[in-house]
Design a protein around this motif. Structure first.
Motif, PDB file in Angstrom:
ATOM      1  N   ARG A 175     -38.397 -30.515   7.842  1.00 13.50           N
ATOM      2  CA  ARG A 175     -37.118 -31.185   7.636  1.00 13.50           C
ATOM      3  C   ARG A 175     -36.585 -30.820   6.248  1.00 13.50           C
ATOM      4  N   PRO A 176     -35.311 -31.103   5.984  1.00 13.24           N
ATOM      5  CA  PRO A 176     -34.778 -30.821   4.640  1.00 13.24           C
ATOM      6  C   PRO A 176     -35.525 -31.547   3.527  1.00 13.24           C
ATOM      7  N   ASP A 177     -36.191 -32.685   3.852  1.00  8.68           N
ATOM      8  CA  ASP A 177     -36.957 -33.406   2.829  1.00  8.68           C
ATOM      9  C   ASP A 177     -38.380 -32.879   2.699  1.00  8.68           C
ATOM     10  N   HIS A 178     -38.673 -31.731   3.359  1.00  9.09           N
ATOM     11  CA  HIS A 178     -39.941 -30.998   3.268  1.00  9.09           C
ATOM     12  C   HIS A 178     -41.070 -31.603   4.112  1.00  9.09           C
ATOM     13  N   PHE A 229     -33.004 -24.865   2.449  1.00 15.25           N
ATOM     14  CA  PHE A 229     -34.357 -25.412   2.442  1.00 15.25           C
ATOM     15  C   PHE A 229     -35.293 -24.556   3.300  1.00 15.25           C
ATOM     16  N   LEU A 230     -36.594 -24.648   3.021  1.00 15.91           N
ATOM     17  CA  LEU A 230     -37.594 -23.959   3.825  1.00 15.91           C
ATOM     18  C   LEU A 230     -37.627 -24.611   5.196  1.00 15.91           C
ATOM     19  N   SER A 231     -37.257 -23.845   6.219  1.00 16.38           N
ATOM     20  CA  SER A 231     -37.100 -24.410   7.557  1.00 16.38           C
ATOM     21  C   SER A 231     -38.310 -24.169   8.438  1.00 16.38           C
ATOM     22  N   ARG A 232     -38.963 -23.011   8.287  1.00 18.36           N
ATOM     23  CA  ARG A 232     -40.096 -22.697   9.159  1.00 18.36           C
ATOM     24  C   ARG A 232     -41.055 -21.740   8.456  1.00 18.36           C
ATOM     25  N   THR A 233     -42.335 -21.956   8.680  1.00 16.62           N
ATOM     26  CA  THR A 233     -43.360 -21.024   8.239  1.00 16.62           C
ATOM     27  C   THR A 233     -44.055 -20.445   9.461  1.00 16.62           C
ATOM     28  N   GLU A 234     -44.107 -19.104   9.511  1.00 17.83           N
ATOM     29  CA  GLU A 234     -44.818 -18.397  10.575  1.00 17.83           C
ATOM     30  C   GLU A 234     -46.131 -17.854  10.021  1.00 17.83           C
ATOM     31  N   ASP A 293     -32.490 -28.270  15.418  1.00 18.44           N
ATOM     32  CA  ASP A 293     -31.689 -29.046  14.479  1.00 18.44           C
ATOM     33  C   ASP A 293     -31.926 -30.540  14.673  1.00 18.44           C
ATOM     34  N   CYS A 294     -32.002 -30.963  15.936  1.00 21.66           N
ATOM     35  CA  CYS A 294     -32.219 -32.382  16.233  1.00 21.66           C
ATOM     36  C   CYS A 294     -33.598 -32.836  15.759  1.00 21.66           C
ATOM     37  N   LEU A 295     -34.628 -32.037  16.065  1.00 19.62           N
ATOM     38  CA  LEU A 295     -35.988 -32.425  15.697  1.00 19.62           C
ATOM     39  C   LEU A 295     -36.211 -32.347  14.192  1.00 19.62           C
ATOM     40  N   GLN A 296     -35.507 -31.441  13.517  1.00 20.04           N
ATOM     41  CA  GLN A 296     -35.666 -31.299  12.072  1.00 20.04           C
ATOM     42  C   GLN A 296     -34.698 -32.179  11.288  1.00 20.04           C
ATOM     43  N   ASP A 297     -33.890 -32.966  11.989  1.00 17.30           N
ATOM     44  CA  ASP A 297     -32.937 -33.883  11.338  1.00 17.30           C
ATOM     45  C   ASP A 297     -32.015 -33.151  10.369  1.00 17.30           C
ATOM     46  N   ILE A 298     -31.441 -32.047  10.837  1.00 14.35           N
ATOM     47  CA  ILE A 298     -30.541 -31.259   9.999  1.00 14.35           C
ATOM     48  C   ILE A 298     -29.110 -31.732  10.211  1.00 14.35           C
ATOM     49  N   ASN A 299     -28.450 -32.063   9.150  1.00 11.92           N
ATOM     50  CA  ASN A 299     -27.054 -32.488   9.204  1.00 11.92           C
ATOM     51  C   ASN A 299     -26.173 -31.274   8.980  1.00 11.92           C
ATOM     52  N   ARG A 300     -25.605 -30.746  10.060  1.00  9.50           N
ATOM     53  CA  ARG A 300     -24.810 -29.530   9.951  1.00  9.50           C
ATOM     54  C   ARG A 300     -23.430 -29.772   9.346  1.00  9.50           C
ATOM     55  N   ALA A 301     -23.098 -31.025   9.066  1.00  5.87           N
ATOM     56  CA  ALA A 301     -21.829 -31.296   8.393  1.00  5.87           C
ATOM     57  C   ALA A 301     -21.906 -30.906   6.920  1.00  5.87           C
ATOM     58  N   GLU A 302     -23.126 -30.782   6.399  1.00  3.59           N
ATOM     59  CA  GLU A 302     -23.292 -30.392   5.009  1.00  3.59           C
ATOM     60  C   GLU A 302     -23.044 -28.890   4.855  1.00  3.59           C
ATOM     61  N   PRO A 303     -22.449 -28.486   3.742  1.00  2.43           N
ATOM     62  CA  PRO A 303     -22.131 -27.056   3.550  1.00  2.43           C
ATOM     63  C   PRO A 303     -23.383 -26.232   3.281  1.00  2.43           C
ATOM     64  N   PRO A 304     -23.329 -24.929   3.578  1.00  5.34           N
ATOM     65  CA  PRO A 304     -24.453 -24.046   3.255  1.00  5.34           C
ATOM     66  C   PRO A 304     -24.724 -24.030   1.749  1.00  5.34           C
ATOM     67  N   ALA A 305     -25.977 -23.795   1.399  1.00  9.28           N
ATOM     68  CA  ALA A 305     -26.357 -23.742  -0.013  1.00  9.28           C
ATOM     69  C   ALA A 305     -27.485 -22.730  -0.168  1.00  9.28           C
ATOM     70  N   PRO A 306     -27.501 -21.979  -1.264  1.00  6.92           N
ATOM     71  CA  PRO A 306     -28.578 -20.997  -1.452  1.00  6.92           C
ATOM     72  C   PRO A 306     -29.911 -21.681  -1.730  1.00  6.92           C
ATOM     73  N   ALA A 307     -30.988 -21.071  -1.255  1.00  4.94           N
ATOM     74  CA  ALA A 307     -32.320 -21.608  -1.508  1.00  4.94           C
ATOM     75  C   ALA A 307     -32.704 -21.358  -2.959  1.00  4.94           C
TER      76      ALA A 307
END
Length: 599
Positions: A235-238, A214-219, A136-150
């Motif tokens: 990151r959330p900004d892709h 948002f797309l968080s990880r590609t394996e 979360d820290c490295l991806q700059d994810i703000n967990r205060a924001e509510p969940p949202a569908p992709a």
């Protein structure tokens, strides 16, 4: 100090002091049963209250930050004893010591981490705690924001989607009818969990979506396996936050090992490189801890991936005098728990005796484990304190719990895994059925081993006698209505389910494995200890409890009474006595550092 660690060894019981296996006339050999330990010092309730109050006052005055280290926060139906005990301790510190600013640090990637945190809060595991995750820290994810569908993915015009019956998932099919992608959605149907991309019916790529949409990880998957050779995190900004290269390793190539990590800024420039996941976790943790604005107490419940950080803290001791690390042993420390004097030390427990690691104190849950560690490592062993898990006050048990099991019900509660001994429990039931035909065995818990257990049950034609219930969120009524709980584990760290069962008045029959049963079961009073692997002995003890209602009633009352040894206030006082001098030392060191900077 209450008698939490007075291992009331069966040899001290006036009722059943011979430790004889009920299935045989021979006395158990001493290596098979726990040794007898002298009682520890006992403190009064007033002394316990005083210790808690003094620590709470010191904590406030020094503006201390308390940190818990875990690997991750698993889903509700996968919580193991380790996470459960950590959550309970957070609640204990909050309730008894008045500590609220707890920081829970996790290092594993979890697209569902926040969701699981919320679930644990909803069921009362802890009320106020800040969770900080490495990714979360490295991806700059703000967990205060509510969940949202992709957003729904857009595929080639010639492809079409096919709904999966009775599931919210979707297949994406090409013109030739072959599956090209599989969209896994959350059970609610709202939002995408992940998308598998296939070529020649084999997965070559998996896109993981965060609960925020948002797309968080590609394996990038090695064809024909479930292992990735490259992981890309966004990151959330892709923009790309970091990449990891991996290989298969471990026994039978069943472990995915990170071989290199590159951390990037938003322009794509590599700003940090690490040779592995442990070094990445160490860098992140040290960056958090080196802040000298306040003293820090770090309770490490899971240590394996943080050991690199503890070595660095040891090397840079002058930079981290304001940090005190407490390692907690939640399980047997050797690979073969039956041979702790010769078996190889587990990788997770090298901190017990490795001088290169900075661990200021070690907590074991039982006196037996402390004895074994000190006996083997002697001078190299770190300072050790025994602090068992706590239990709620007895008045918190509802009196009107409805019965959920039939008479003569035997239960085993725990993850479905070979080490927990569910297969042995089925053998125990087979012996019991010879004397108690209406006895039933009820297995509670989740895990991949469940499929193997179904095969065993079917092969023995015991479908009506052995029932798999899966994970149950409210286990209290199960304990309350069961006749006996059995523990067939080969090894334990403590045995939370045994403790919980007794809290509800359910007697316990357990294999005397290392470690835990000997600290919870008072042989011949609230349950029985049986030599490890003695199926007939365990069956005989269970049969006695199933067929003698007076005996079971006496054991049930004794089980409830014995839980007073694990009262929350007494356990909190143990933690207060351990942490107070460590905090004072950290605060004094920080004060000296600040004074030197002024001069």
């Amino acid at each position: 100090m209450s008698e939490l660690d007075q291992n009331k060894n069966p040899g001290g019981s006036s009722k059943e002091n011979d430790l004889v296996s009920a299935g045989s006339s021979n006395t158990c050999s001493t290596p098979d049963m726990p040794p007898q330990f002298p009682p520890e010092s006992v403190f009064t309730a007033a002394q316990d209250r005083s210790a808690c109050a003094k620590f709470a006052k010191l904590y406030r005055e020094t503006d201390c930050q308390l940190c818990f280290l875990l690997d991750d926060i698993p889903p509700r139906d996968s919580v193991a004893g380790l996470e459960m005990s950590s959550f309970r301790r957070v609640a204990l510190f909050e309730e008894i010591l008045g500590i609220e600013n707890v920081l829970l640090l996790t290092h594993r990637f979890q697209v569902h981490g926040p969701e699981y945190t919320i679930r644990h809060m909803e069921i009362g595991r802890f009320d106020s705690v800040k969770v900080l995750n490495l990714y979360d820290c490295l991806q700059d994810i703000n967990r205060a924001e509510p969940p949202a569908p992709a957003p729904e993915p857009v595929f080639n015009p010639g492809w079409h989607t096919v709904a999966i019956p009775d599931r919210p998932d979707t297949r994406v099919v090409g013109k030739d009818g072959r599956c090209l992608a599989y969209i896994r959605r959350f059970p609610s149907g709202k939002g995408i969990d992940y998308i598998n991309f296939l070529a020649n019916d084999k997965i070559y790529r998996r896109d993981n979506y965060d609960v925020q949409g948002f797309l968080s990880r590609t394996e990038f998957i090695i064809p024909g396996t479930n292992f990735a050779h490259t992981l890309v995190y966004y990151r959330p900004d892709h923009t790309i936050a970091l990449t990891e290269c991996c290989r298969q390793g471990g026994k039978d190539n069943t472990v995915q090992i990170v071989t290199s990590v590159e951390v990037m800024d938003r322009t794509g420039r590599v700003v940090r490189r690490f040779p592995g996941a442990d070094e990445l976790a160490a860098w992140w943790l040290l960056d958090l801890l080196q802040d000298r604005s306040q003293p820090r107490l770090v309770i490490a419940d899971e240590i394996s991936n943080y050991q690199c950080a503890f070595r660095e803290i040891k090397k840079r001791a002058d930079d981290f005098k304001h940090v005190k690390v407490i390692g907690v042993c939640h399980n047997a420390h050797t690979l073969d728990a039956t041979d702790p004097m010769h078996s190889k030390l587990g990788d997770n427990f090298r901190f017990l005796c490795e001088p290169q690691q900075q661990v200021d104190a070690v907590v074991t849950l039982t006196q037996w484990q402390k004895h074994d560690v000190q006996e083997r490592y002697q001078a190299d062993a770190k300072p050790m304190t025994i602090i068992p898990h706590s239990m709620p006050d007895l008045r918190e048990v509802p009196d009107d719990l409805p019965p959920v099991l039939p008479p003569h019900s035997i239960i085993l509660v725990g993850r479905l895994t070979a080490s927990k001994g569910q297969a042995l429990a089925i053998e125990v039931l087979e012996e019991i059925l010879k004397a108690v035909p209406d006895a039933t065995l009820h297995l509670y818990g989740a895990g991949a081993y469940g499929e193997e257990l179904k095969k065993i049950i079917s092969a023995k034609n015991l479908q009506n006698k052995v029932l798999l219930h899966g994970f149950v969120s409210d286990i209290g009524p199960v304990y309350k209505s069961a006749s006996v709980l059995i523990s067939c584990s080969r090894f334990e760290g403590f045995g939370l389910t045994m403790q919980e069962a007794m809290f509800y008045g359910c007697p316990v029959v357990a294999f005397a494995c290392r470690y835990g049963p000997e600290s919870i079961v008072i042989h011949g009073e609230n349950g029985y200890l049986v030599p490890l692997g003695d199926v007939k002995g365990m069956a005989a003890r269970c049969t006695a409890l199933l067929t003698d209602t007076k005996l079971r009633s006496r054991f049930s009352k004794a089980a409830v009474k014995s839980c007073r040894r694990f009262a929350k206030k007494s356990v909190a006082a143990r933690w207060a006595r351990l942490l107070a001098p460590l905090l004072q030392s950290a605060a004094d060191a920080l004060k000296n550092i600040k004074n030197r900077s002024l001069t």
